[in-house]
Design a protein around this motif. Structure first.
Motif, PDB file in Angstrom:
ATOM      1  N   ILE A 187     -40.449  30.059 -46.633  1.00  5.88           N
ATOM      2  CA  ILE A 187     -40.377  30.704 -47.951  1.00  5.88           C
ATOM      3  C   ILE A 187     -41.784  30.767 -48.536  1.00  5.88           C
ATOM      4  O   ILE A 187     -42.492  29.762 -48.587  1.00  5.88           O
ATOM      5  CB  ILE A 187     -39.465  29.895 -48.918  1.00  5.88           C
ATOM      6  CG1 ILE A 187     -38.074  29.693 -48.301  1.00  5.88           C
ATOM      7  CG2 ILE A 187     -39.350  30.607 -50.266  1.00  5.88           C
ATOM      8  CD1 ILE A 187     -37.187  28.709 -49.064  1.00  5.88           C
ATOM      9  N   ASN A 188     -42.171  31.977 -48.987  1.00  3.05           N
ATOM     10  CA  ASN A 188     -43.458  32.124 -49.665  1.00  3.05           C
ATOM     11  C   ASN A 188     -43.203  32.059 -51.169  1.00  3.05           C
ATOM     12  O   ASN A 188     -42.682  33.003 -51.757  1.00  3.05           O
ATOM     13  CB  ASN A 188     -44.084  33.472 -49.263  1.00  3.05           C
ATOM     14  CG  ASN A 188     -45.356  33.731 -50.031  1.00  3.05           C
ATOM     15  OD1 ASN A 188     -45.867  32.846 -50.727  1.00  3.05           O
ATOM     16  ND2 ASN A 188     -45.867  34.949 -49.924  1.00  3.05           N
ATOM     17  N   PHE A 189     -43.582  30.935 -51.786  1.00  2.00           N
ATOM     18  CA  PHE A 189     -43.277  30.729 -53.206  1.00  2.00           C
ATOM     19  C   PHE A 189     -44.287  31.414 -54.133  1.00  2.00           C
ATOM     20  O   PHE A 189     -44.070  31.462 -55.326  1.00  2.00           O
ATOM     21  CB  PHE A 189     -43.231  29.221 -53.523  1.00  2.00           C
ATOM     22  CG  PHE A 189     -41.978  28.544 -53.014  1.00  2.00           C
ATOM     23  CD1 PHE A 189     -40.804  28.588 -53.756  1.00  2.00           C
ATOM     24  CD2 PHE A 189     -41.972  27.879 -51.806  1.00  2.00           C
ATOM     25  CE1 PHE A 189     -39.644  27.973 -53.286  1.00  2.00           C
ATOM     26  CE2 PHE A 189     -40.817  27.267 -51.323  1.00  2.00           C
ATOM     27  CZ  PHE A 189     -39.650  27.314 -52.071  1.00  2.00           C
ATOM     28  N   SER A 190     -45.375  31.965 -53.544  1.00  2.00           N
ATOM     29  CA  SER A 190     -46.493  32.376 -54.403  1.00  2.00           C
ATOM     30  C   SER A 190     -46.160  33.533 -55.350  1.00  2.00           C
ATOM     31  O   SER A 190     -46.708  33.595 -56.437  1.00  2.00           O
ATOM     32  CB  SER A 190     -47.711  32.720 -53.544  1.00  2.00           C
ATOM     33  OG  SER A 190     -47.384  33.841 -52.757  1.00  2.00           O
ATOM     34  N   ASP A 191     -45.268  34.452 -54.954  1.00  2.00           N
ATOM     35  CA  ASP A 191     -45.012  35.575 -55.869  1.00  2.00           C
ATOM     36  C   ASP A 191     -43.610  35.544 -56.490  1.00  2.00           C
ATOM     37  O   ASP A 191     -43.088  36.551 -56.947  1.00  2.00           O
ATOM     38  CB  ASP A 191     -45.269  36.927 -55.174  1.00  2.00           C
ATOM     39  CG  ASP A 191     -44.393  37.110 -53.955  1.00  2.00           C
ATOM     40  OD1 ASP A 191     -43.738  36.120 -53.545  1.00  2.00           O
ATOM     41  OD2 ASP A 191     -44.336  38.234 -53.421  1.00  2.00           O
ATOM     42  N   ILE A 192     -42.992  34.343 -56.532  1.00  2.00           N
ATOM     43  CA  ILE A 192     -41.650  34.220 -57.124  1.00  2.00           C
ATOM     44  C   ILE A 192     -41.774  33.793 -58.595  1.00  2.00           C
ATOM     45  O   ILE A 192     -42.417  32.792 -58.902  1.00  2.00           O
ATOM     46  CB  ILE A 192     -40.802  33.162 -56.358  1.00  2.00           C
ATOM     47  CG1 ILE A 192     -40.636  33.560 -54.887  1.00  2.00           C
ATOM     48  CG2 ILE A 192     -39.443  32.979 -57.025  1.00  2.00           C
ATOM     49  CD1 ILE A 192     -39.963  32.484 -54.024  1.00  2.00           C
ATOM     50  N   ASP A 193     -41.169  34.568 -59.502  1.00  2.00           N
ATOM     51  CA  ASP A 193     -41.144  34.177 -60.926  1.00  2.00           C
ATOM     52  C   ASP A 193     -39.953  33.273 -61.212  1.00  2.00           C
ATOM     53  O   ASP A 193     -40.029  32.378 -62.053  1.00  2.00           O
ATOM     54  CB  ASP A 193     -41.015  35.411 -61.834  1.00  2.00           C
ATOM     55  CG  ASP A 193     -42.246  36.293 -61.771  1.00  2.00           C
ATOM     56  OD1 ASP A 193     -43.351  35.732 -61.699  1.00  2.00           O
ATOM     57  OD2 ASP A 193     -42.095  37.531 -61.775  1.00  2.00           O
ATOM     58  N   VAL A 194     -38.829  33.541 -60.568  1.00  2.00           N
ATOM     59  CA  VAL A 194     -37.613  32.773 -60.844  1.00  2.00           C
ATOM     60  C   VAL A 194     -36.697  32.803 -59.610  1.00  2.00           C
ATOM     61  O   VAL A 194     -36.664  33.804 -58.891  1.00  2.00           O
ATOM     62  CB  VAL A 194     -36.889  33.322 -62.102  1.00  2.00           C
ATOM     63  CG1 VAL A 194     -36.496  34.774 -61.977  1.00  2.00           C
ATOM     64  CG2 VAL A 194     -35.681  32.496 -62.487  1.00  2.00           C
ATOM     65  N   ALA A 195     -36.012  31.683 -59.383  1.00  2.00           N
ATOM     66  CA  ALA A 195     -35.057  31.612 -58.264  1.00  2.00           C
ATOM     67  C   ALA A 195     -33.634  31.625 -58.821  1.00  2.00           C
ATOM     68  O   ALA A 195     -33.362  30.985 -59.846  1.00  2.00           O
ATOM     69  CB  ALA A 195     -35.281  30.319 -57.482  1.00  2.00           C
ATOM     70  N   ILE A 196     -32.760  32.367 -58.143  1.00  2.00           N
ATOM     71  CA  ILE A 196     -31.341  32.367 -58.525  1.00  2.00           C
ATOM     72  C   ILE A 196     -30.551  31.883 -57.315  1.00  2.00           C
ATOM     73  O   ILE A 196     -30.587  32.515 -56.254  1.00  2.00           O
ATOM     74  CB  ILE A 196     -30.867  33.776 -58.961  1.00  2.00           C
ATOM     75  CG1 ILE A 196     -31.728  34.309 -60.115  1.00  2.00           C
ATOM     76  CG2 ILE A 196     -29.392  33.730 -59.351  1.00  2.00           C
ATOM     77  CD1 ILE A 196     -31.281  35.653 -60.672  1.00  2.00           C
ATOM     78  N   ASP A 197     -29.883  30.750 -57.475  1.00  2.00           N
ATOM     79  CA  ASP A 197     -29.161  30.141 -56.344  1.00  2.00           C
ATOM     80  C   ASP A 197     -27.653  30.327 -56.473  1.00  2.00           C
ATOM     81  O   ASP A 197     -27.024  29.805 -57.395  1.00  2.00           O
ATOM     82  CB  ASP A 197     -29.489  28.632 -56.277  1.00  2.00           C
ATOM     83  CG  ASP A 197     -28.810  27.958 -55.091  1.00  2.00           C
ATOM     84  OD1 ASP A 197     -29.509  27.634 -54.117  1.00  2.00           O
ATOM     85  OD2 ASP A 197     -27.575  27.770 -55.120  1.00  2.00           O
ATOM     86  N   PHE A 198     -27.098  31.103 -55.586  1.00  2.00           N
ATOM     87  CA  PHE A 198     -25.638  31.175 -55.391  1.00  2.00           C
ATOM     88  C   PHE A 198     -25.435  30.986 -53.899  1.00  2.00           C
ATOM     89  O   PHE A 198     -25.273  31.943 -53.146  1.00  2.00           O
ATOM     90  CB  PHE A 198     -25.060  32.529 -55.865  1.00  2.00           C
ATOM     91  CG  PHE A 198     -24.895  32.628 -57.357  1.00  2.00           C
ATOM     92  CD1 PHE A 198     -25.977  32.816 -58.187  1.00  2.00           C
ATOM     93  CD2 PHE A 198     -23.634  32.535 -57.934  1.00  2.00           C
ATOM     94  CE1 PHE A 198     -25.832  32.898 -59.568  1.00  2.00           C
ATOM     95  CE2 PHE A 198     -23.462  32.621 -59.316  1.00  2.00           C
ATOM     96  CZ  PHE A 198     -24.573  32.802 -60.129  1.00  2.00           C
ATOM     97  N   SER A 199     -25.514  29.718 -53.460  1.00  2.00           N
ATOM     98  CA  SER A 199     -25.445  29.448 -52.022  1.00  2.00           C
ATOM     99  C   SER A 199     -24.178  28.664 -51.704  1.00  2.00           C
ATOM    100  O   SER A 199     -23.079  29.219 -51.852  1.00  2.00           O
ATOM    101  CB  SER A 199     -26.716  28.710 -51.571  1.00  2.00           C
ATOM    102  OG  SER A 199     -26.886  27.497 -52.292  1.00  2.00           O
TER     103      SER A 199
END
Ligand SMILES: NC(=O)C1=CN([C@@H]2O[C@H](COP(=O)(O)OP(=O)(O)OC[C@H]3O[C@@H](n4cnc5c(N)ncnc54)[C@H](O)[C@@H]3O)[C@@H](O)[C@H]2O)C=CC1
Ligand SMILES: O=C(O)C1=N[C@H](C(=O)O)C[C@H](O)C1
Length: 233
Positions: A37-49
């Motif tokens: 996972i490249n976290f550098s360009d993520i503003d927000v994570a949405i988890d429905f796993s």
């Protein structure tokens, strides 16, 4: 806003559609086959796993300073730990058992009704939830939140799936194909009954609520709930 989806199943796909319609970008779709996972360009994570995956996903995001919106249910034994990790990382986190506006109004109605019923010992409460047959957890996260709302306002001390003692709330979980989510809270006495019901007609309400929560949390620090997002009492 750049969104990473953790879990690209029924909800992940619905959230993608709604996020794109609201001019957001999906920069990562993380699922079982993801190796990096490249976290550098993520503003927000949405988890429905999945119940077994949510906590590790949340932890990983917090450690990379990514705000997390989590809708996955069935992992709450680790909730306090997730809150602690959020605080340690000065992060931002929302878990909601149900992100739809309708259910969040239903939670308020449930608390109001429970407050009125608290002193009326002739009424016994019970609950039923119905979901599709792929659902992994029972009872639903929403049913647990409803039960917690009743416990706060009455002498009921706990909830139980199926058989319950006198001071416990019995919850029945039914699994019927293609049912997005139906929750009924019933109070019954010898002479009458009162029921409140929320019926989801599809998954759009859940997905829209999650995207609205992601928009809301940007730039904030702390642990929040949908009550904060929707500005409910
Ligand atoms: N809070 C809410 O408003 C709602 C919550 N839910 C909950 O969201 C969760 C997902 O629901 P659905 O999309 O219907 O399930 P689903 O089974 O369609 O999708 C889950 C996806 O997560 C993936 N996954 C498994 N392990 C993973 C991992 N380690 N990292 C990332 N992804 C992983 C699976 O491969 C699958 O594609 C469930 O816990 C469900 O109860 C569902 C609807 C609304
Ligand atoms: O698994 C689902 O589908 C749903 N899960 C959530 C829950 O457990 O309450 C929310 C909604 O009812 C749909």
């Amino acid at each position: 806003m750049n969104i990473a989806l953790f879990g690209y199943g029924k909800m992940g796909k619905m959230i993608e559609q709604i996020a794109l319609n609201r001019n957001h970008k999906i920069v990562a779709k993380i699922d079982l086959d993801t190796t990096e996972i490249n976290f550098s360009d993520i503003d927000v994570a949405i988890d429905f796993s999945m119940p077994s995956a949510a906590f590790d996903n949340i932890k990983q995001c917090m450690e990379n300073n990514i705000p997390v919106i989590c809708g996955t249910t069935g992992w709450l034994k680790d909730y306090d730990n997730a809150v602690q990790i959020c605080k340690e990382n000065n992060g931002a986190f929302i878990y909601a058992s149900n992100f739809s506006l309708g259910v969040n109004l239903f939670f308020e109605l449930n608390s109001y009704l429970a407050k009125m019923m608290g002193n009326l010992k002739q009424y016994q409460v019970s609950m039923e939830e119905i979901h599709h047959t792929q659902k992994l957890d029972a009872p639903s996260g929403t049913a647990i939140t409803l039960a917690e709302g009743i416990i706060k306002e009455t002498d009921y001390s706990d909830w139980k799936l199926d058989t319950a003692k006198a001071n416990e709330i019995p919850i029945t979980a039914k699994r019927i194909a293609d049912t997005p989510g139906t929750h009924t809270v019933s109070y019954n006495s010898e002479v009458d009954g009162i029921e409140i019901i929320h019926t989801a007609h599809n998954r759009e309400g859940f997905a829209l609520g999650a995207v609205v929560a992601a928009e809301w949390i940007l730039g904030k620090n702390g642990v929040f709930s949908m009550k904060d997002v929707l500005n409910l009492s």
